[in-house]
Motif scaffolding. Structure first.
Motif, PDB file in Angstrom:
ATOM      1  N   PRO A   1       5.636   5.358  -8.038  1.00  0.00           N
ATOM      2  CA  PRO A   1       4.192   5.423  -8.286  1.00  0.00           C
ATOM      3  C   PRO A   1       3.517   4.063  -8.087  1.00  0.00           C
ATOM      4  O   PRO A   1       4.047   3.037  -8.480  1.00  0.00           O
ATOM      5  N   GLY A   2       2.363   4.078  -7.420  1.00  0.00           N
ATOM      6  CA  GLY A   2       1.590   2.866  -7.211  1.00  0.00           C
ATOM      7  C   GLY A   2       2.041   1.993  -6.059  1.00  0.00           C
ATOM      8  O   GLY A   2       1.392   1.016  -5.731  1.00  0.00           O
TER       9      GLY A   2
ATOM     10  N   ALA B   1       2.817   7.130  -4.521  1.00  0.00           N
ATOM     11  CA  ALA B   1       3.149   6.097  -3.530  1.00  0.00           C
ATOM     12  C   ALA B   1       2.358   6.312  -2.248  1.00  0.00           C
ATOM     13  O   ALA B   1       2.117   7.447  -1.834  1.00  0.00           O
ATOM     14  N   ASP B   2       1.957   5.215  -1.640  1.00  0.00           N
ATOM     15  CA  ASP B   2       1.214   5.251  -0.383  1.00  0.00           C
ATOM     16  C   ASP B   2       2.179   4.982   0.770  1.00  0.00           C
ATOM     17  O   ASP B   2       2.104   3.963   1.443  1.00  0.00           O
ATOM     18  N   VAL B   3       3.136   5.893   0.946  1.00  0.00           N
ATOM     19  CA  VAL B   3       4.138   5.757   1.998  1.00  0.00           C
ATOM     20  C   VAL B   3       4.242   7.092   2.715  1.00  0.00           C
ATOM     21  O   VAL B   3       4.442   8.128   2.085  1.00  0.00           O
TER      22      VAL B   3
ATOM     23  N   PRO C   1      -1.031  -3.475   4.447  1.00  0.00           N
ATOM     24  CA  PRO C   1      -2.336  -3.080   4.998  1.00  0.00           C
ATOM     25  C   PRO C   1      -3.336  -2.582   3.964  1.00  0.00           C
ATOM     26  O   PRO C   1      -4.523  -2.828   4.088  1.00  0.00           O
ATOM     27  N   ARG C   2      -2.843  -1.888   2.967  1.00  0.00           N
ATOM     28  CA  ARG C   2      -3.723  -1.408   1.890  1.00  0.00           C
ATOM     29  C   ARG C   2      -3.196  -1.964   0.586  1.00  0.00           C
ATOM     30  O   ARG C   2      -1.996  -1.946   0.338  1.00  0.00           O
ATOM     31  N   PRO C   3      -4.075  -2.458  -0.262  1.00  0.00           N
ATOM     32  CA  PRO C   3      -3.601  -3.006  -1.531  1.00  0.00           C
ATOM     33  C   PRO C   3      -2.930  -1.937  -2.389  1.00  0.00           C
ATOM     34  O   PRO C   3      -3.218  -0.750  -2.258  1.00  0.00           O
ATOM     35  N   ALA C   4      -2.024  -2.390  -3.227  1.00  0.00           N
ATOM     36  CA  ALA C   4      -1.338  -1.463  -4.130  1.00  0.00           C
ATOM     37  C   ALA C   4      -2.364  -0.788  -5.036  1.00  0.00           C
ATOM     38  O   ALA C   4      -3.341  -1.396  -5.464  1.00  0.00           O
ATOM     39  N   SER C   5      -2.131   0.476  -5.272  1.00  0.00           N
ATOM     40  CA  SER C   5      -3.047   1.226  -6.132  1.00  0.00           C
ATOM     41  C   SER C   5      -2.596   1.115  -7.588  1.00  0.00           C
ATOM     42  O   SER C   5      -1.679   0.383  -7.906  1.00  0.00           O
ATOM     43  N   THR C   6      -3.223   1.871  -8.427  1.00  0.00           N
ATOM     44  CA  THR C   6      -2.858   1.847  -9.841  1.00  0.00           C
ATOM     45  C   THR C   6      -1.435   2.357 -10.023  1.00  0.00           C
ATOM     46  O   THR C   6      -0.957   3.165  -9.218  1.00  0.00           O
ATOM     47  N   PRO C   7      -0.755   1.919 -11.062  1.00  0.00           N
ATOM     48  CA  PRO C   7       0.628   2.335 -11.276  1.00  0.00           C
ATOM     49  C   PRO C   7       0.808   3.849 -11.394  1.00  0.00           C
ATOM     50  O   PRO C   7       1.879   4.371 -11.132  1.00  0.00           O
TER      51      PRO C   7
END
Length: 108
Positions: free
Chosen positions: A30-31, A66-68, A56-62
């Motif tokens: 997560p995050g 996941a941004d993968v 490329p994109r900042p980490a989001s909130t915990p």
């Protein structure tokens, strides 16, 4: 010189594969936001180097998923592997050519 260029390619592809592997390992963290290895030409040598490992994109909130994108990371990993193998093959070919010409120049 040609060996050096191939070796820089091997090192760069190893870094690229390591980044993709890290992204794949964190696909359910997560995050987590993916990273990318940026490659650039080495000045004066014609080789390649890792210019940066960027997010490329900042980490989001915990709590965010996941941004993968797993398919994209698998493609990235396979592309890095193939480029690595191509550089290894180039070193092998250079060695074979060098041996051939040295044997041709050797007195009989």
């Amino acid at each position: 010189m040609a060996y050096d260029i191939s070796l820089t390619g091997i090192r760069a592809q190893m870094a690229r594969l390591e980044v993709a592997s890290n992204n794949i390992a964190n696909v359910e963290t997560p995050g987590y936001s993916f990273y990318r290895a940026l490659l650039a030409t080495q000045r004066g040598t014609g080789g390649v180097q890792v210019a940066d490992i960027e997010q490329p994109r900042p980490a989001s909130t915990p709590e965010a998923p996941a941004d993968v994108e797993l398919p994209a990371e698998l493609v990235e990993a396979v592309a890095a592997q193939r480029a690595f193998e191509a550089n290894v093959r180039m070193i092998e070919v250079q060695g074979t050519a060098q041996d051939f010409f040295l044997n041709r120049l050797r007195p009989m």
